[in-house]
Write a protein that holds these residues in place. Structure first.
Motif, short mmCIF file in Angstrom:
data_model
loop_
_atom_site.label_atom_id
_atom_site.label_comp_id
_atom_site.label_asym_id
_atom_site.label_seq_id
_atom_site.Cartn_x
_atom_site.Cartn_y
_atom_site.Cartn_z
N LEU A 14 0.85 -1.20 0.00
CA LEU A 14 0.00 0.00 0.00
C LEU A 14 0.88 1.25 0.00
O LEU A 14 0.61 2.21 -0.72
N LEU A 15 1.95 1.22 0.79
CA LEU A 15 2.88 2.34 0.83
C LEU A 15 3.67 2.45 -0.47
O LEU A 15 3.95 3.55 -0.96
N LEU A 16 4.03 1.29 -1.05
CA LEU A 16 4.73 1.32 -2.33
C LEU A 16 3.88 2.03 -3.38
O LEU A 16 4.38 2.82 -4.18
N GLY A 17 2.56 1.76 -3.36
CA GLY A 17 1.66 2.43 -4.31
C GLY A 17 1.67 3.93 -4.15
O GLY A 17 1.64 4.67 -5.14
N ILE A 18 1.75 4.40 -2.90
CA ILE A 18 1.81 5.84 -2.67
C ILE A 18 3.11 6.42 -3.21
O ILE A 18 3.12 7.42 -3.92
N LEU A 134 -1.77 -8.07 -10.83
CA LEU A 134 -1.14 -6.81 -11.21
C LEU A 134 -2.15 -5.76 -11.66
O LEU A 134 -2.10 -4.61 -11.25
N GLY A 135 -3.10 -6.16 -12.48
CA GLY A 135 -4.12 -5.21 -12.96
C GLY A 135 -4.94 -4.65 -11.82
O GLY A 135 -5.19 -3.45 -11.74
N ALA A 136 -5.37 -5.50 -10.90
CA ALA A 136 -6.18 -5.06 -9.76
C ALA A 136 -5.38 -4.16 -8.82
O ALA A 136 -5.89 -3.15 -8.33
N VAL A 137 -4.12 -4.52 -8.59
CA VAL A 137 -3.27 -3.72 -7.70
C VAL A 137 -3.05 -2.32 -8.29
O VAL A 137 -3.22 -1.31 -7.61
N VAL A 138 -2.70 -2.26 -9.57
CA VAL A 138 -2.45 -0.97 -10.21
C VAL A 138 -3.74 -0.14 -10.27
O VAL A 138 -3.72 1.08 -10.05
#
Length: 193
Positions: A14-18, A134-138
């Motif tokens: 979650l932090l990586l996404g930020i 990957l698609g859902a995470v992005v």
């Protein structure tokens, strides 16, 4: 449901996404701040704004060519931190800058920095996240990114109107500081997962 159980297991993602989307937020802050910065802070006109804005794009295009060479010679995690620090400094310098010619050069450099951060981190994300998710995470990260961009852009617009357009670049530096601190916090799992 599979996505949320994956995030529960790998909370640091979650932090990586930020962190991954901080450069996008930074780009939008620049886009919001630049017209007022050129017009009011540097007393430029629409032609200067057009040139300056274009130089960001030129820097972004050149970044893709430069990236293929620099990743061979530098540790990627150290490179990401260096680029975050460099962008923080550029934001601070832009807030103090009084010359149009220098602004064009600084914006060009920012155009080179942010895409490199994003590309390196996206490449690593593709290695970490299973292809079935990957698609859902992005998509989830994109959703969070849109919310963060809304608040960041609104805040920059208000500060620019109330205090001055150069403060947009102070906020930009603050956002990049946040990105670098979060990255330092997740560097270990980012490197080893």
């Amino acid at each position: 449901m599979k996505l949320f159980s994956y995030f529960l297991k790998e909370k640091w993602l979650l932090l990586l996404g930020i962190v991954l989307y901080i450069p996008f937020i930074g780009t939008n802050i620049i886009t919001t701040a630049l017209p007022g910065y050129i017009k009011d802070h540097l007393s430029g006109n629409s032609i200067v704004y057009g040139i300056t804005d274009t130089m960001y794009g030129v820097g972004a295009c050149l970044a893709s060519f430069v990236l293929t060479f620099i990743v061979k010679y530098f540790n990627k995690e150290k490179l990401i931190l260096f680029l975050f620090i460099f962008s923080i400094i550029l934001g601070a310098v832009l807030s103090l800058n009084q010359k149009l010619s220098l602004a064009i050069g600084y914006i060009f450099l920012l155009g080179m920095v942010e895409p490199v951060i994003r590309t390196i981190m996206y490449t690593r994300t593709m290695e970490i996240v299973p292809s079935t998710l990957l698609g859902a995470v992005v998509a989830f990260w994109n959703f969070i990114n849109l919310i963060l961009q809304f608040f960041a852009n609104y805040g920059v617009g208000k500060v620019m109107d109330d205090v001055g357009p150069q403060w947009g670049f102070i906020i930009y530096s603050g956002v990049m500081i946040l990105g670098s601190l979060i990255f330092i916090g997740i560097k270990k799992p980012y490197k080893t997962t």
